[in-house]
Write a protein that holds these residues in place. Structure first.
Motif, PDB file in Angstrom:
ATOM      1  N   GLY A 170     -26.565  32.689 -30.329  1.00  0.00           N
ATOM      2  CA  GLY A 170     -25.753  31.533 -30.689  1.00  0.00           C
ATOM      3  C   GLY A 170     -24.951  30.949 -29.545  1.00  0.00           C
ATOM      4  O   GLY A 170     -24.163  30.016 -29.745  1.00  0.00           O
ATOM      5  N   LEU A 171     -25.150  31.460 -28.323  1.00  0.00           N
ATOM      6  CA  LEU A 171     -24.367  31.003 -27.171  1.00  0.00           C
ATOM      7  C   LEU A 171     -25.043  29.879 -26.387  1.00  0.00           C
ATOM      8  O   LEU A 171     -24.391  29.206 -25.577  1.00  0.00           O
ATOM      9  N   ALA A 172     -26.317  29.678 -26.591  1.00  0.00           N
ATOM     10  CA  ALA A 172     -27.115  28.840 -25.689  1.00  0.00           C
ATOM     11  C   ALA A 172     -26.578  27.424 -25.529  1.00  0.00           C
ATOM     12  O   ALA A 172     -26.484  26.917 -24.405  1.00  0.00           O
ATOM     13  N   ASP A 173     -26.234  26.743 -26.629  1.00  0.00           N
ATOM     14  CA  ASP A 173     -25.783  25.354 -26.520  1.00  0.00           C
ATOM     15  C   ASP A 173     -24.536  25.250 -25.645  1.00  0.00           C
ATOM     16  O   ASP A 173     -24.459  24.408 -24.749  1.00  0.00           O
ATOM     17  N   ALA A 174     -23.559  26.130 -25.899  1.00  0.00           N
ATOM     18  CA  ALA A 174     -22.315  26.096 -25.130  1.00  0.00           C
ATOM     19  C   ALA A 174     -22.549  26.522 -23.681  1.00  0.00           C
ATOM     20  O   ALA A 174     -21.985  25.938 -22.743  1.00  0.00           O
ATOM     21  N   THR A 175     -23.397  27.541 -23.489  1.00  0.00           N
ATOM     22  CA  THR A 175     -23.703  28.013 -22.136  1.00  0.00           C
ATOM     23  C   THR A 175     -24.398  26.931 -21.327  1.00  0.00           C
ATOM     24  O   THR A 175     -24.062  26.685 -20.163  1.00  0.00           O
ATOM     25  N   ASN A 176     -25.356  26.261 -21.939  1.00  0.00           N
ATOM     26  CA  ASN A 176     -26.054  25.186 -21.239  1.00  0.00           C
ATOM     27  C   ASN A 176     -25.110  24.044 -20.874  1.00  0.00           C
ATOM     28  O   ASN A 176     -25.196  23.471 -19.779  1.00  0.00           O
ATOM     29  N   PHE A 177     -24.200  23.727 -21.782  1.00  0.00           N
ATOM     30  CA  PHE A 177     -23.270  22.632 -21.501  1.00  0.00           C
ATOM     31  C   PHE A 177     -22.316  22.999 -20.361  1.00  0.00           C
ATOM     32  O   PHE A 177     -22.038  22.177 -19.485  1.00  0.00           O
TER      33      PHE A 177
END
Length: 373
Positions: free
Chosen positions: A117-124
């Motif tokens: 569940g971290l991918a969107d925030a990590t990518n941003f």
């Protein structure tokens, strides 16, 4: 494989149009990627040296900075952070990428999975830190085991009137793959939402889906939690190896044996013994003494590190063609690579090619991983 095989593969891949080569070693042993970087550079393509991201007592920020600099010094033309288990946290990504952009002259790419569940925030946060490229998945194949949805990420970083991408075209692409996806339903994992336990167990999405399929085939689905719990214990025992091909398969297979035997290391796989004995490269941490003793007592001999040359494979393939009444196609580099990389499938395919049974040939093509309409 021998360097002669790797060189031939890269030469032909470049000829067929592959431009970016994401070159990684499961143990982050840069000695194992040196030749591939040289071969890709020789073809004038993007040799993307890669760090396989993980967390452990030995994998800190300075470790990643040091490995990344070694990769650049080998001649890589770009660097990728491969976060196969979705462990890279947003603020950690921001700090690491900021320092990589300061310390390196080559572009930095990010590849992270959505399991935790971290991918969107990590990518941003990586985008804010100045990362040069981010891997995403078309929306109909996105999230869970995969990556942030392409269309969603575009919407995060561009205002609607400044978006350079054709969102209608991306929608058409998504709809096309939405129709294809059911064909592979047998390979879908059981995840229906974020699994935060992955932050603890560090099992990559791809590895998890394969293990689930294996348990299903064995009618042992009830052992999944035991299997997931066993993987980090093995990883600690074997010196905190990152879980990515081939170490993920090796650790996963050993975990499966431990769970099915209901006894740790009662049965040791040959590949696991090779890993412990350093045949795959330098282990990042310290191997548990109890495991070393069990490996020593197992009597399993590690594999010799000598690899077959391209000429040896060519002779084998030529003999196969001769023995089966086939035209000798061993001098054709594409056919030779098929034989080297997929020996059983290649033999079946070439034998069936003599037959007029088109359905059988199509089935064998799909065995190579090809989708045939």
């Amino acid at each position: 494989f021998d360097d002669s095989v790797i060189s031939l593969f890269i030469k032909n891949a470049a000829k067929e149009g592959i431009h970016i080569y994401r070159i990684f070693d499961a143990l982050n042993d840069v000695n194992n990627i040196k030749s591939s970087i040289e071969f890709v550079n020789r073809e004038g393509k993007n040799s993307q040296g890669t760090i396989c991201y993980t967390t452990s007592p030995v994998h800190n920020e300075q470790y990643w900075l040091d490995v990344s600099k070694k990769i650049e010094d080998l001649g890589a033309t770009s660097l990728a952070i491969k976060d196969m288990a979705g462990l890279l946290r947003p603020n950690t990504a921001y700090e690491l990428i900021k320092k990589l952009k300061k310390n390196l002259k080559i572009p930095v790419y990010l590849h992270t999975h959505s399991t935790t569940g971290l991918a969107d925030a990590t990518n941003f946060k990586a985008y804010e830190a100045g990362v040069d490229n981010i891997d995403t998945s078309i929306s109909s194949f996105s999230n869970l085991y995969a990556h942030t949805a392409t269309e969603s990420f575009i919407s995060m970083i561009y205002k609607e009137d400044e978006n350079p991408f054709d969102m209608k075209l991306l929608t058409q692409i998504s709809e096309y793959f939405h129709k294809i996806r059911p064909k592979y339903s047998a390979y879908e994992g059981s995840m229906r939402g974020v699994d935060i336990n992955m932050l603890i167990n560090q099992v990559p999405g791809g590895m998890l889906s394969i293990l689930e399929k294996q348990l299903t085939d064995l009618n042992k689905q009830d052992k999944l939690k035991d299997l997931i719990d066993e993987i980090p214990r093995i990883r600690k025992d074997v010196g905190y190896v990152p879980l990515v091909t081939p170490s993920s398969q090796i650790v996963g297979a050993q975990a499966l044996m431990n769970v099915l035997d209901e006894s740790r290391y009662k049965t040791l796989t040959k590949e696991f013994v090779d890993l412990v004995n350093g045949r795959y490269g330098e282990i990042p941490g310290t191997i548990a003494s109890s495991l070393l003793k069990k490996v020593d007592k197992s009597g399993i001999t590690s594999t010799d590190n000598k690899f077959k040359s391209i000429e040896s494979y060519k002779d084998d393939f030529s003999n196969f063609c001769h023995d089966n009444g086939l035209a000798d196609i061993s001098k054709n580099e594409t056919d030779l690579l098929n034989y080297i990389l997929f020996t059983k499938e290649a033999k079946d395919f070439y034998l069936a090619s003599q037959s007029s049974n088109l359905n059988e040939v199509i089935g064998l093509q799909e065995g190579f991983g090809l989708y045939v309409e």
